[in-house]
Scaffold this active site. Structure first.
Site, PDB file in Angstrom:
ATOM      1  N   ARG A 168    -127.812   0.407 -56.448  1.00  0.00           N
ATOM      2  CA  ARG A 168    -128.933   0.685 -56.074  1.00  0.00           C
ATOM      3  C   ARG A 168    -129.058   0.825 -54.321  1.00  0.00           C
ATOM      4  O   ARG A 168    -130.045   1.557 -54.095  1.00  0.00           O
ATOM      5  CB  ARG A 168    -129.970  -0.787 -56.196  1.00  0.00           C
ATOM      6  CG  ARG A 168    -131.447  -0.606 -55.936  1.00  0.00           C
ATOM      7  CD  ARG A 168    -132.332  -1.846 -56.238  1.00  0.00           C
ATOM      8  NE  ARG A 168    -133.485  -1.820 -56.234  1.00  0.00           N
ATOM      9  CZ  ARG A 168    -134.409  -2.436 -55.370  1.00  0.00           C
ATOM     10  NH1 ARG A 168    -134.055  -3.274 -54.324  1.00  0.00           N
ATOM     11  NH2 ARG A 168    -135.881  -2.110 -55.308  1.00  0.00           N
ATOM     12  N   ILE A 193    -139.044   2.356 -54.390  1.00  0.00           N
ATOM     13  CA  ILE A 193    -138.229   2.082 -55.518  1.00  0.00           C
ATOM     14  C   ILE A 193    -138.435   0.764 -56.105  1.00  0.00           C
ATOM     15  O   ILE A 193    -138.952  -0.231 -55.543  1.00  0.00           O
ATOM     16  CB  ILE A 193    -136.785   1.938 -54.952  1.00  0.00           C
ATOM     17  CG1 ILE A 193    -135.580   1.720 -55.908  1.00  0.00           C
ATOM     18  CG2 ILE A 193    -136.504   0.809 -54.016  1.00  0.00           C
ATOM     19  CD1 ILE A 193    -134.430   1.974 -55.572  1.00  0.00           C
ATOM     20  N   SER A 194    -138.645   0.703 -57.390  1.00  0.00           N
ATOM     21  CA  SER A 194    -139.453  -0.531 -57.995  1.00  0.00           C
ATOM     22  C   SER A 194    -138.450  -1.612 -57.990  1.00  0.00           C
ATOM     23  O   SER A 194    -137.353  -1.621 -57.845  1.00  0.00           O
ATOM     24  CB  SER A 194    -139.637  -0.003 -59.670  1.00  0.00           C
ATOM     25  OG  SER A 194    -140.619   1.064 -59.705  1.00  0.00           O
ATOM     26  N   GLN A 195    -139.138  -2.707 -58.085  1.00  0.00           N
ATOM     27  CA  GLN A 195    -138.384  -3.906 -58.052  1.00  0.00           C
ATOM     28  C   GLN A 195    -137.385  -4.064 -59.158  1.00  0.00           C
ATOM     29  O   GLN A 195    -137.662  -3.589 -60.237  1.00  0.00           O
ATOM     30  CB  GLN A 195    -139.562  -5.176 -58.375  1.00  0.00           C
ATOM     31  CG  GLN A 195    -139.072  -6.577 -58.516  1.00  0.00           C
ATOM     32  CD  GLN A 195    -140.352  -7.472 -58.921  1.00  0.00           C
ATOM     33  OE1 GLN A 195    -141.437  -7.020 -59.155  1.00  0.00           O
ATOM     34  NE2 GLN A 195    -140.125  -8.582 -59.127  1.00  0.00           N
ATOM     35  N   PRO A 196    -136.252  -4.523 -58.922  1.00  0.00           N
ATOM     36  CA  PRO A 196    -135.311  -4.469 -59.931  1.00  0.00           C
ATOM     37  C   PRO A 196    -135.683  -5.293 -61.466  1.00  0.00           C
ATOM     38  O   PRO A 196    -135.320  -4.848 -62.411  1.00  0.00           O
ATOM     39  CB  PRO A 196    -134.179  -5.489 -59.446  1.00  0.00           C
ATOM     40  CG  PRO A 196    -134.347  -5.036 -58.051  1.00  0.00           C
ATOM     41  CD  PRO A 196    -135.600  -5.031 -57.598  1.00  0.00           C
TER      42      PRO A 196
END
Length: 236
Positions: free
Chosen positions: A59, A85-88
Protein backbone atom coordinates in the site's frame (compact mmCIF):
# COMPACT_ATOMS: atom_id res chain seq x y z
CA UNK A 1 31.78 -4.10 -9.94
CA UNK A 2 28.05 -4.08 -9.32
CA UNK A 3 26.37 -7.11 -7.83
CA UNK A 4 24.11 -9.32 -9.96
CA UNK A 5 20.44 -8.60 -9.69
CA UNK A 6 17.65 -11.00 -8.85
CA UNK A 7 13.94 -10.52 -9.40
CA UNK A 8 11.77 -10.55 -6.32
CA UNK A 9 7.97 -10.66 -6.68
CA UNK A 10 6.03 -8.89 -3.91
CA UNK A 11 2.30 -8.36 -4.28
CA UNK A 12 2.52 -8.32 -8.07
CA UNK A 13 5.52 -5.97 -8.02
CA UNK A 14 8.71 -7.18 -9.64
CA UNK A 15 11.48 -5.77 -7.50
CA UNK A 16 15.20 -6.02 -8.20
CA UNK A 17 17.57 -6.83 -5.37
CA UNK A 18 21.33 -7.27 -5.30
CA UNK A 19 22.27 -10.91 -4.71
CA UNK A 20 25.29 -10.30 -2.48
CA UNK A 21 23.33 -12.36 0.04
CA UNK A 22 20.26 -14.56 -0.44
CA UNK A 23 17.32 -12.41 -1.51
CA UNK A 24 14.53 -12.04 1.03
CA UNK A 25 11.32 -10.70 -0.42
CA UNK A 26 10.63 -8.39 2.49
CA UNK A 27 10.29 -4.65 2.81
CA UNK A 28 10.53 -2.00 5.48
CA UNK A 29 6.77 -2.07 6.13
CA UNK A 30 6.19 -5.82 6.39
CA UNK A 31 5.56 -5.73 10.15
CA UNK A 32 3.09 -2.85 9.86
CA UNK A 33 1.33 -4.58 6.99
CA UNK A 34 0.96 -7.77 9.02
CA UNK A 35 -0.50 -5.75 11.90
CA UNK A 36 -2.95 -4.15 9.45
CA UNK A 37 -4.08 -7.57 8.22
CA UNK A 38 -4.55 -8.85 11.77
CA UNK A 39 -6.71 -5.83 12.54
CA UNK A 40 -9.00 -6.29 9.56
CA UNK A 41 -9.26 -9.99 10.36
CA UNK A 42 -10.30 -9.11 13.92
CA UNK A 43 -12.95 -6.81 12.42
CA UNK A 44 -14.54 -9.75 10.61
CA UNK A 45 -12.82 -10.28 7.26
CA UNK A 46 -12.71 -14.05 6.79
CA UNK A 47 -11.91 -14.72 3.12
CA UNK A 48 -8.44 -16.34 2.95
CA UNK A 49 -7.90 -14.95 -0.55
CA UNK A 50 -8.76 -11.41 0.55
CA UNK A 51 -6.46 -11.60 3.56
CA UNK A 52 -3.70 -13.03 1.40
CA UNK A 53 -3.74 -10.22 -1.14
CA UNK A 54 -4.10 -7.53 1.53
CA UNK A 55 -0.96 -8.99 3.09
CA UNK A 56 0.85 -9.04 -0.27
CA UNK A 57 -0.09 -5.63 -1.68
CA UNK A 58 2.37 -2.83 -0.93
CA UNK A 59 0.00 0.00 0.00
CA UNK A 60 2.83 2.43 0.72
CA UNK A 61 3.86 2.40 -2.94
CA UNK A 62 0.48 3.91 -3.86
CA UNK A 63 1.08 6.97 -1.65
CA UNK A 64 3.26 10.05 -1.83
CA UNK A 65 6.60 9.61 0.00
CA UNK A 66 5.62 11.89 2.90
CA UNK A 67 2.60 9.67 3.67
CA UNK A 68 4.23 6.26 3.30
CA UNK A 69 4.97 5.94 7.02
CA UNK A 70 1.19 6.02 7.61
CA UNK A 71 0.32 3.59 4.81
CA UNK A 72 -0.76 0.72 7.07
CA UNK A 73 -2.93 2.70 9.44
CA UNK A 74 -6.54 1.60 9.11
CA UNK A 75 -7.75 4.91 7.74
CA UNK A 76 -8.18 6.69 4.40
CA UNK A 77 -5.37 8.98 3.31
CA UNK A 78 -5.31 11.88 0.81
CA UNK A 79 -3.96 11.33 -2.71
CA UNK A 80 -4.73 14.80 -4.07
CA UNK A 81 -7.54 16.12 -6.30
CA UNK A 82 -10.03 15.80 -3.40
CA UNK A 83 -9.61 12.02 -3.52
CA UNK A 84 -8.41 9.44 -0.98
CA UNK A 85 -6.96 5.96 -0.84
CA UNK A 86 -9.63 3.97 0.99
CA UNK A 87 -9.30 2.61 4.51
CA UNK A 88 -7.74 -0.91 4.36
CA UNK A 89 -10.69 -2.49 6.18
CA UNK A 90 -13.11 -1.04 3.62
CA UNK A 91 -10.91 -2.24 0.73
CA UNK A 92 -10.89 -5.72 2.25
CA UNK A 93 -14.64 -5.70 2.96
CA UNK A 94 -15.54 -4.59 -0.57
CA UNK A 95 -13.17 -7.18 -2.03
CA UNK A 96 -14.67 -9.93 0.11
CA UNK A 97 -18.21 -8.92 -0.87
CA UNK A 98 -17.27 -8.82 -4.54
CA UNK A 99 -15.92 -12.41 -4.49
CA UNK A 100 -13.59 -11.97 -7.49
CA UNK A 101 -12.14 -15.09 -9.12
CA UNK A 102 -9.65 -15.77 -11.90
CA UNK A 103 -12.19 -16.09 -14.76
CA UNK A 104 -13.78 -12.75 -13.85
CA UNK A 105 -13.57 -9.44 -15.69
CA UNK A 106 -13.96 -6.59 -13.21
CA UNK A 107 -15.02 -2.99 -13.82
CA UNK A 108 -13.85 -0.48 -11.22
CA UNK A 109 -15.23 3.05 -11.14
CA UNK A 110 -12.81 5.38 -9.36
CA UNK A 111 -9.21 4.27 -9.90
CA UNK A 112 -7.75 6.77 -7.44
CA UNK A 113 -4.25 5.65 -6.48
CA UNK A 114 -4.68 2.23 -8.10
CA UNK A 115 -4.50 0.33 -4.79
CA UNK A 116 -7.94 -1.30 -4.98
CA UNK A 117 -7.25 -2.28 -8.60
CA UNK A 118 -3.97 -3.89 -7.51
CA UNK A 119 -5.78 -5.91 -4.84
CA UNK A 120 -8.40 -7.09 -7.33
CA UNK A 121 -5.85 -7.84 -10.05
CA UNK A 122 -4.38 -10.60 -7.90
CA UNK A 123 -7.76 -12.34 -7.67
CA UNK A 124 -9.50 -11.66 -11.00
CA UNK A 125 -8.64 -12.29 -14.63
CA UNK A 126 -8.62 -8.63 -15.71
CA UNK A 127 -9.49 -5.31 -14.12
CA UNK A 128 -10.80 -2.38 -16.18
CA UNK A 129 -10.66 0.80 -14.12
CA UNK A 130 -11.85 4.35 -14.84
CA UNK A 131 -11.10 7.65 -13.13
CA UNK A 132 -12.61 10.98 -14.08
CA UNK A 133 -9.48 12.92 -13.02
CA UNK A 134 -6.80 12.79 -15.76
CA UNK A 135 -3.90 13.19 -13.33
CA UNK A 136 -5.11 10.32 -11.14
CA UNK A 137 -5.69 8.03 -14.10
CA UNK A 138 -2.22 8.77 -15.44
CA UNK A 139 -0.50 8.34 -12.07
CA UNK A 140 -2.30 5.07 -11.30
CA UNK A 141 -1.50 3.72 -14.77
CA UNK A 142 2.19 4.45 -14.24
CA UNK A 143 2.25 2.97 -10.74
CA UNK A 144 0.45 -0.22 -11.73
CA UNK A 145 2.68 -0.68 -14.77
CA UNK A 146 5.82 -0.09 -12.72
CA UNK A 147 4.72 -2.66 -10.15
CA UNK A 148 3.98 -5.29 -12.78
CA UNK A 149 0.19 -5.45 -12.73
CA UNK A 150 -0.18 -6.37 -16.39
CA UNK A 151 -3.86 -7.39 -16.12
CA UNK A 152 -5.14 -3.90 -15.27
CA UNK A 153 -6.31 -1.44 -17.93
CA UNK A 154 -6.71 2.18 -16.80
CA UNK A 155 -8.69 4.79 -18.62
CA UNK A 156 -9.67 8.38 -17.95
CA UNK A 157 -13.38 8.99 -18.39
CA UNK A 158 -16.85 9.34 -16.96
CA UNK A 159 -17.64 6.46 -14.63
CA UNK A 160 -21.36 7.07 -15.07
CA UNK A 161 -20.98 5.75 -18.62
CA UNK A 162 -19.10 2.61 -17.59
CA UNK A 163 -17.06 0.85 -20.26
CA UNK A 164 -19.64 -0.30 -22.83
CA UNK A 165 -17.20 -1.71 -25.38
CA UNK A 166 -15.86 -4.17 -22.80
CA UNK A 167 -19.19 -5.05 -21.14
CA UNK A 168 -20.59 -7.19 -19.69
CA UNK A 169 -18.52 -7.50 -16.53
CA UNK A 170 -18.67 -10.31 -13.99
CA UNK A 171 -17.99 -7.87 -11.18
CA UNK A 172 -18.45 -4.10 -10.79
CA UNK A 173 -17.08 -2.00 -7.92
CA UNK A 174 -17.48 1.72 -7.22
CA UNK A 175 -15.03 3.58 -4.99
CA UNK A 176 -16.94 6.86 -5.03
CA UNK A 177 -20.55 7.35 -3.98
CA UNK A 178 -23.34 8.23 -6.44
CA UNK A 179 -26.75 9.33 -5.12
CA UNK A 180 -28.03 6.10 -6.65
CA UNK A 181 -26.31 3.39 -8.67
CA UNK A 182 -26.38 4.37 -12.36
CA UNK A 183 -28.59 2.10 -14.45
CA UNK A 184 -25.81 2.02 -17.04
CA UNK A 185 -23.56 0.14 -14.62
CA UNK A 186 -26.30 -2.29 -13.63
CA UNK A 187 -26.89 -2.95 -17.33
CA UNK A 188 -23.17 -3.64 -17.83
CA UNK A 189 -23.18 -6.22 -15.01
CA UNK A 190 -23.37 -9.77 -16.33
CA UNK A 191 -26.07 -12.15 -15.17
CA UNK A 192 -24.75 -14.01 -12.17
CA UNK A 193 -22.58 -10.98 -11.37
CA UNK A 194 -22.02 -8.87 -8.27
CA UNK A 195 -21.81 -5.10 -7.85
CA UNK A 196 -20.47 -3.43 -4.69
CA UNK A 197 -20.82 0.31 -4.20
CA UNK A 198 -21.24 3.09 -1.65
CA UNK A 199 -24.55 4.81 -2.31
CA UNK A 200 -26.01 8.09 -1.07
CA UNK A 201 -25.03 11.63 -0.30
CA UNK A 202 -22.47 12.75 2.28
CA UNK A 203 -23.72 11.97 5.75
CA UNK A 204 -26.15 9.26 4.66
CA UNK A 205 -24.16 6.74 2.61
CA UNK A 206 -24.38 2.97 2.84
CA UNK A 207 -22.34 0.19 1.29
CA UNK A 208 -24.57 -1.85 -1.01
CA UNK A 209 -24.21 -5.29 -2.57
CA UNK A 210 -26.27 -6.01 -5.69
CA UNK A 211 -26.49 -9.52 -7.13
CA UNK A 212 -27.87 -10.01 -10.64
CA UNK A 213 -29.51 -13.40 -10.86
CA UNK A 214 -29.43 -15.69 -13.89
CA UNK A 215 -32.87 -14.44 -14.95
CA UNK A 216 -31.75 -10.81 -14.73
CA UNK A 217 -33.57 -9.97 -11.49
CA UNK A 218 -31.67 -8.00 -8.86
CA UNK A 219 -31.15 -8.65 -5.17
CA UNK A 220 -29.96 -5.67 -3.12
CA UNK A 221 -28.52 -5.74 0.39
CA UNK A 222 -27.24 -2.91 2.57
CA UNK A 223 -24.06 -3.81 4.44
CA UNK A 224 -22.75 -0.94 6.63
CA UNK A 225 -22.79 2.87 6.78
CA UNK A 226 -19.78 4.38 4.97
CA UNK A 227 -18.28 7.74 3.98
CA UNK A 228 -16.86 8.08 0.45
CA UNK A 229 -16.13 11.03 -1.78
CA UNK A 230 -19.04 11.81 -4.15
CA UNK A 231 -19.02 10.26 -7.60
CA UNK A 232 -18.94 13.10 -10.10
CA UNK A 233 -20.10 12.97 -13.72
CA UNK A 234 -17.87 14.40 -16.41
CA UNK A 235 -18.78 17.97 -17.37
CA UNK A 236 -19.83 18.22 -20.98
Amino acid sequence: MSAPLSKCLIGGAILLAATIAPVTCGDAFSVQREQMVRLIEERGIRSPDTLRVMRATLRHLFLAPHLQSRAYEDRPLPIGHDATISQPYIVALMTELLEPAKPHRVLEIGTGSGYQAAVLAQLAGHVYTIDIVPALAQSARQTLRRLGYSNVTVRQGDGYQGWPEEAPFDRVILTASPPEIPQTLIDQLARGGRLVAPVGRLGSQELVLIEKKADGTLRRRSVIPVAFVPMKPELR
